[in-house]
Design a protein around this motif. Structure first.
Motif, PDB file in Angstrom:
ATOM      1  N   ASP A  11      26.629  18.132  22.588  1.00  6.89           N
ATOM      2  CA  ASP A  11      25.730  18.990  23.299  1.00  6.89           C
ATOM      3  C   ASP A  11      24.342  18.805  23.408  1.00  6.89           C
ATOM      4  O   ASP A  11      23.652  18.952  24.389  1.00  6.89           O
ATOM      5  CB  ASP A  11      26.032  20.282  22.331  1.00  6.89           C
ATOM      6  N   LEU A  12      23.749  18.087  22.287  1.00  6.46           N
ATOM      7  CA  LEU A  12      22.318  17.519  22.316  1.00  6.46           C
ATOM      8  C   LEU A  12      22.308  16.566  23.324  1.00  6.46           C
ATOM      9  O   LEU A  12      21.358  16.735  24.082  1.00  6.46           O
ATOM     10  CB  LEU A  12      21.961  17.154  20.971  1.00  6.46           C
ATOM     11  N   ARG A  13      22.890  15.620  23.622  1.00  5.67           N
ATOM     12  CA  ARG A  13      22.832  14.381  24.679  1.00  5.67           C
ATOM     13  C   ARG A  13      22.859  15.209  26.081  1.00  5.67           C
ATOM     14  O   ARG A  13      22.218  15.052  27.005  1.00  5.67           O
ATOM     15  CB  ARG A  13      24.101  13.497  24.691  1.00  5.67           C
ATOM     16  N   ARG A  14      23.967  16.239  26.199  1.00  7.45           N
ATOM     17  CA  ARG A  14      23.980  17.072  27.481  1.00  7.45           C
ATOM     18  C   ARG A  14      22.841  17.811  27.693  1.00  7.45           C
ATOM     19  O   ARG A  14      22.051  17.733  29.106  1.00  7.45           O
ATOM     20  CB  ARG A  14      25.419  17.920  27.438  1.00  7.45           C
ATOM     21  N   GLU A  15      22.185  18.474  26.728  1.00  7.44           N
ATOM     22  CA  GLU A  15      20.890  19.111  26.923  1.00  7.44           C
ATOM     23  C   GLU A  15      19.857  18.281  27.281  1.00  7.44           C
ATOM     24  O   GLU A  15      18.941  18.617  28.166  1.00  7.44           O
ATOM     25  CB  GLU A  15      20.508  19.865  25.631  1.00  7.44           C
ATOM     26  N   ASN A  16      19.802  17.134  26.549  1.00  7.31           N
ATOM     27  CA  ASN A  16      18.704  16.347  26.903  1.00  7.31           C
ATOM     28  C   ASN A  16      18.942  15.651  28.286  1.00  7.31           C
ATOM     29  O   ASN A  16      17.992  15.449  29.173  1.00  7.31           O
ATOM     30  CB  ASN A  16      18.885  15.113  26.096  1.00  7.31           C
ATOM     31  N   ARG A  17      19.950  15.305  28.634  1.00  8.67           N
ATOM     32  CA  ARG A  17      20.048  14.607  30.116  1.00  8.67           C
ATOM     33  C   ARG A  17      19.886  15.906  31.147  1.00  8.67           C
ATOM     34  O   ARG A  17      19.149  15.675  32.299  1.00  8.67           O
ATOM     35  CB  ARG A  17      21.789  14.236  30.475  1.00  8.67           C
ATOM     36  N   THR A  18      20.269  16.983  30.860  1.00 14.10           N
ATOM     37  CA  THR A  18      19.787  18.303  31.786  1.00 14.10           C
ATOM     38  C   THR A  18      18.545  18.336  31.890  1.00 14.10           C
ATOM     39  O   THR A  18      17.986  18.585  33.023  1.00 14.10           O
ATOM     40  CB  THR A  18      20.494  19.390  31.300  1.00 14.10           C
ATOM     41  N   ALA A  19      17.877  18.245  30.791  1.00 12.67           N
ATOM     42  CA  ALA A  19      16.279  18.454  30.554  1.00 12.67           C
ATOM     43  C   ALA A  19      15.631  17.532  31.614  1.00 12.67           C
ATOM     44  O   ALA A  19      14.795  17.735  32.457  1.00 12.67           O
ATOM     45  CB  ALA A  19      15.676  18.632  29.365  1.00 12.67           C
ATOM     46  N   VAL A  20      16.202  16.210  31.530  1.00 11.23           N
ATOM     47  CA  VAL A  20      15.611  15.227  32.230  1.00 11.23           C
ATOM     48  C   VAL A  20      15.582  15.356  33.820  1.00 11.23           C
ATOM     49  O   VAL A  20      14.998  15.176  34.594  1.00 11.23           O
ATOM     50  CB  VAL A  20      15.870  13.687  31.707  1.00 11.23           C
ATOM     51  N   LEU A  35       7.634  12.141  31.389  1.00 13.51           N
ATOM     52  CA  LEU A  35       8.915  13.016  31.186  1.00 13.51           C
ATOM     53  C   LEU A  35       9.072  13.608  29.686  1.00 13.51           C
ATOM     54  O   LEU A  35       9.500  14.386  29.483  1.00 13.51           O
ATOM     55  CB  LEU A  35      10.209  12.191  31.457  1.00 13.51           C
ATOM     56  N   GLY A  36       8.354  12.852  28.974  1.00 12.01           N
ATOM     57  CA  GLY A  36       8.363  13.331  27.249  1.00 12.01           C
ATOM     58  C   GLY A  36       7.807  14.634  27.271  1.00 12.01           C
ATOM     59  O   GLY A  36       8.443  15.499  26.821  1.00 12.01           O
ATOM     60  N   PRO A  37       6.479  14.716  27.580  1.00 15.41           N
ATOM     61  CA  PRO A  37       5.895  16.056  27.462  1.00 15.41           C
ATOM     62  C   PRO A  37       6.424  17.119  28.296  1.00 15.41           C
ATOM     63  O   PRO A  37       6.549  18.404  27.802  1.00 15.41           O
ATOM     64  CB  PRO A  37       4.386  15.959  27.735  1.00 15.41           C
ATOM     65  N   SER A  42      11.136  13.153  22.586  1.00 16.11           N
ATOM     66  CA  SER A  42      10.422  12.040  22.234  1.00 16.11           C
ATOM     67  C   SER A  42      10.513  10.803  23.207  1.00 16.11           C
ATOM     68  O   SER A  42      11.520  10.990  24.025  1.00 16.11           O
ATOM     69  CB  SER A  42      10.929  11.513  21.021  1.00 16.11           C
ATOM     70  N   SER A  43       9.600   9.737  22.993  1.00 19.27           N
ATOM     71  CA  SER A  43       9.618   8.756  24.267  1.00 19.27           C
ATOM     72  C   SER A  43      10.780   8.076  24.116  1.00 19.27           C
ATOM     73  O   SER A  43      11.603   7.480  25.110  1.00 19.27           O
ATOM     74  CB  SER A  43       8.490   7.891  24.075  1.00 19.27           C
ATOM     75  N   GLY A  44      11.412   7.662  22.782  1.00 14.27           N
ATOM     76  CA  GLY A  44      12.821   7.137  22.588  1.00 14.27           C
ATOM     77  C   GLY A  44      13.704   7.820  23.268  1.00 14.27           C
ATOM     78  O   GLY A  44      14.577   7.326  23.861  1.00 14.27           O
TER      79      GLY A  44
END
Length: 197
Positions: A11-20, A35-37, A42-44
Protein backbone atom coordinates in the motif's frame (compact mmCIF):
# COMPACT_ATOMS: atom_id res chain seq x y z
CA UNK A 1 4.28 -6.61 7.00
CA UNK A 2 1.57 -4.22 8.27
CA UNK A 3 2.08 -0.73 9.52
CA UNK A 4 0.15 0.40 12.59
CA UNK A 5 -2.43 2.01 10.37
CA UNK A 6 -3.30 -1.34 8.79
CA UNK A 7 -1.58 -0.44 5.54
CA UNK A 8 0.86 -2.89 4.03
CA UNK A 9 4.25 -2.15 2.49
CA UNK A 10 2.56 -2.70 -0.88
CA UNK A 11 0.00 0.00 0.00
CA UNK A 12 2.79 2.42 0.90
CA UNK A 13 4.68 1.71 -2.33
CA UNK A 14 1.49 2.26 -4.34
CA UNK A 15 0.83 5.54 -2.52
CA UNK A 16 4.41 6.71 -3.15
CA UNK A 17 4.18 5.82 -6.85
CA UNK A 18 0.84 7.61 -7.08
CA UNK A 19 2.24 10.72 -5.38
CA UNK A 20 5.18 10.92 -7.80
CA UNK A 21 3.06 10.23 -10.88
CA UNK A 22 0.47 12.79 -9.79
CA UNK A 23 3.11 15.52 -9.35
CA UNK A 24 4.71 14.71 -12.70
CA UNK A 25 1.34 14.62 -14.38
CA UNK A 26 0.08 17.94 -13.00
CA UNK A 27 3.36 19.86 -12.68
CA UNK A 28 5.20 18.60 -15.75
CA UNK A 29 8.87 17.60 -15.83
CA UNK A 30 10.57 17.85 -12.43
CA UNK A 31 13.91 16.89 -10.96
CA UNK A 32 14.16 14.23 -8.27
CA UNK A 33 15.24 16.98 -5.87
CA UNK A 34 12.04 18.99 -6.39
CA UNK A 35 9.85 15.88 -6.32
CA UNK A 36 10.77 15.32 -2.65
CA UNK A 37 9.16 18.47 -1.21
CA UNK A 38 6.33 18.32 -3.76
CA UNK A 39 5.34 14.80 -2.68
CA UNK A 40 6.42 14.83 0.96
CA UNK A 41 8.73 11.86 0.30
CA UNK A 42 12.35 11.52 1.31
CA UNK A 43 15.03 11.82 -1.36
CA UNK A 44 15.75 8.09 -1.03
CA UNK A 45 12.08 7.20 -1.54
CA UNK A 46 11.85 9.52 -4.55
CA UNK A 47 14.97 7.93 -6.09
CA UNK A 48 13.58 4.41 -5.56
CA UNK A 49 10.14 5.26 -6.91
CA UNK A 50 11.52 7.08 -9.96
CA UNK A 51 13.87 4.16 -10.69
CA UNK A 52 10.89 1.75 -10.56
CA UNK A 53 8.76 3.98 -12.77
CA UNK A 54 11.59 4.33 -15.31
CA UNK A 55 12.06 0.54 -15.31
CA UNK A 56 8.30 0.12 -15.85
CA UNK A 57 8.40 2.57 -18.77
CA UNK A 58 5.98 5.03 -17.12
CA UNK A 59 8.57 7.78 -16.59
CA UNK A 60 11.46 8.95 -18.76
CA UNK A 61 14.27 11.47 -18.56
CA UNK A 62 13.44 14.83 -20.12
CA UNK A 63 16.62 16.88 -20.21
CA UNK A 64 18.28 18.76 -17.38
CA UNK A 65 18.39 22.09 -15.59
CA UNK A 66 21.31 23.89 -13.99
CA UNK A 67 21.74 23.52 -10.26
CA UNK A 68 23.01 26.04 -7.75
CA UNK A 69 26.59 24.85 -7.60
CA UNK A 70 26.52 21.16 -8.40
CA UNK A 71 26.05 19.14 -11.52
CA UNK A 72 22.90 19.72 -13.60
CA UNK A 73 19.69 18.11 -12.32
CA UNK A 74 18.01 15.58 -14.60
CA UNK A 75 14.33 16.14 -15.20
CA UNK A 76 11.85 13.28 -15.39
CA UNK A 77 8.39 13.26 -16.93
CA UNK A 78 5.52 10.93 -17.70
CA UNK A 79 6.26 8.82 -20.79
CA UNK A 80 3.45 9.88 -23.14
CA UNK A 81 3.16 6.58 -25.01
CA UNK A 82 3.33 4.35 -21.93
CA UNK A 83 -0.44 4.03 -21.97
CA UNK A 84 -3.53 5.37 -23.67
CA UNK A 85 -6.99 6.43 -22.54
CA UNK A 86 -10.30 6.89 -24.28
CA UNK A 87 -12.81 9.53 -23.31
CA UNK A 88 -16.43 9.26 -24.39
CA UNK A 89 -19.09 11.94 -24.14
CA UNK A 90 -22.68 10.88 -24.73
CA UNK A 91 -24.22 14.27 -25.46
CA UNK A 92 -27.52 15.70 -26.66
CA UNK A 93 -26.88 15.33 -30.38
CA UNK A 94 -23.80 13.12 -30.72
CA UNK A 95 -21.45 10.59 -29.17
CA UNK A 96 -17.84 11.84 -29.16
CA UNK A 97 -14.94 9.39 -28.75
CA UNK A 98 -11.38 10.68 -28.19
CA UNK A 99 -8.07 8.86 -27.72
CA UNK A 100 -5.36 10.40 -25.51
CA UNK A 101 -1.84 9.50 -24.46
CA UNK A 102 -0.84 9.75 -20.79
CA UNK A 103 -0.08 13.46 -21.07
CA UNK A 104 -3.66 13.99 -22.31
CA UNK A 105 -2.54 14.88 -25.79
CA UNK A 106 -5.43 14.09 -28.10
CA UNK A 107 -4.34 11.55 -30.71
CA UNK A 108 -7.63 10.89 -32.50
CA UNK A 109 -11.30 11.91 -32.36
CA UNK A 110 -14.51 10.79 -33.97
CA UNK A 111 -18.17 11.60 -33.52
CA UNK A 112 -21.35 9.66 -34.18
CA UNK A 113 -24.62 11.61 -34.50
CA UNK A 114 -27.70 10.80 -32.45
CA UNK A 115 -31.10 11.21 -34.09
CA UNK A 116 -31.94 14.94 -33.95
CA UNK A 117 -35.68 14.37 -33.68
CA UNK A 118 -38.10 11.81 -32.39
CA UNK A 119 -38.59 10.57 -28.87
CA UNK A 120 -35.63 11.05 -26.56
CA UNK A 121 -35.62 7.38 -25.59
CA UNK A 122 -35.25 6.36 -29.26
CA UNK A 123 -32.32 8.77 -29.68
CA UNK A 124 -30.56 7.12 -26.73
CA UNK A 125 -31.38 3.52 -27.64
CA UNK A 126 -28.83 1.49 -25.68
CA UNK A 127 -27.93 -0.77 -28.61
CA UNK A 128 -27.45 2.27 -30.86
CA UNK A 129 -25.16 4.01 -28.35
CA UNK A 130 -23.13 0.82 -27.71
CA UNK A 131 -22.81 0.36 -31.49
CA UNK A 132 -21.52 3.92 -31.84
CA UNK A 133 -18.94 3.23 -29.14
CA UNK A 134 -17.86 -0.07 -30.73
CA UNK A 135 -17.29 1.62 -34.10
CA UNK A 136 -15.83 4.83 -32.66
CA UNK A 137 -13.34 3.14 -30.33
CA UNK A 138 -12.13 0.89 -33.17
CA UNK A 139 -11.79 3.97 -35.40
CA UNK A 140 -9.71 6.10 -33.02
CA UNK A 141 -7.43 3.15 -32.22
CA UNK A 142 -6.96 2.53 -35.96
CA UNK A 143 -6.32 6.22 -36.74
CA UNK A 144 -3.62 6.46 -34.05
CA UNK A 145 -2.30 2.93 -34.70
CA UNK A 146 -2.72 1.95 -31.03
CA UNK A 147 -3.49 -1.68 -30.14
CA UNK A 148 -6.46 -2.15 -27.77
CA UNK A 149 -4.27 -3.91 -25.19
CA UNK A 150 -2.39 -0.62 -24.64
CA UNK A 151 -5.52 1.04 -23.23
CA UNK A 152 -5.45 1.69 -19.52
CA UNK A 153 -8.93 3.08 -19.28
CA UNK A 154 -12.12 4.22 -20.93
CA UNK A 155 -14.08 7.01 -19.27
CA UNK A 156 -17.68 7.56 -20.29
CA UNK A 157 -19.69 10.69 -19.55
CA UNK A 158 -23.40 9.86 -19.65
CA UNK A 159 -26.43 11.80 -18.41
CA UNK A 160 -27.64 10.01 -15.30
CA UNK A 161 -26.49 8.35 -12.13
CA UNK A 162 -23.86 5.63 -12.33
CA UNK A 163 -23.76 2.84 -9.75
CA UNK A 164 -21.39 -0.10 -9.58
CA UNK A 165 -22.42 -3.71 -9.11
CA UNK A 166 -20.12 -6.74 -8.82
CA UNK A 167 -21.81 -8.58 -11.69
CA UNK A 168 -22.35 -5.74 -14.20
CA UNK A 169 -19.78 -3.09 -13.31
CA UNK A 170 -21.09 0.40 -14.11
CA UNK A 171 -24.88 0.51 -14.25
CA UNK A 172 -26.55 3.70 -15.55
CA UNK A 173 -29.81 5.11 -14.20
CA UNK A 174 -30.63 7.91 -16.65
CA UNK A 175 -34.24 8.99 -16.34
CA UNK A 176 -33.89 11.81 -18.88
CA UNK A 177 -32.63 9.40 -21.56
CA UNK A 178 -34.86 6.48 -20.66
CA UNK A 179 -32.19 4.25 -19.14
CA UNK A 180 -33.23 2.36 -16.03
CA UNK A 181 -30.47 0.20 -14.51
CA UNK A 182 -28.73 -0.30 -17.87
CA UNK A 183 -25.67 -2.58 -17.35
CA UNK A 184 -23.60 -0.28 -19.54
CA UNK A 185 -20.13 -1.56 -18.63
CA UNK A 186 -21.12 -5.18 -19.26
CA UNK A 187 -22.69 -4.25 -22.63
CA UNK A 188 -19.66 -2.19 -23.62
CA UNK A 189 -17.21 -4.94 -22.67
CA UNK A 190 -19.24 -7.45 -24.68
CA UNK A 191 -19.17 -5.20 -27.77
CA UNK A 192 -15.64 -3.77 -27.63
CA UNK A 193 -12.28 -5.53 -27.28
CA UNK A 194 -11.09 -3.90 -24.04
CA UNK A 195 -8.44 -5.00 -21.55
CA UNK A 196 -9.93 -7.03 -18.70
CA UNK A 197 -8.85 -4.56 -16.00
Amino acid sequence: MHARTGRTVRDLRRENRTAVLRRLYFDGPMSRLTLGPATGLSSGSVSNVVAELVADGLVEEAGSVDSAGGRPRTLVRITPASGFMIGVDIGETRVRIELFDLTLTELARTERPLAPSGPRTARYDVDLVVGHLREGIAEVLRIADVPADRLIGVGVGVPGIVARTPEDGAVVHGQTIGWDAVPFERLLRAAVDLPET
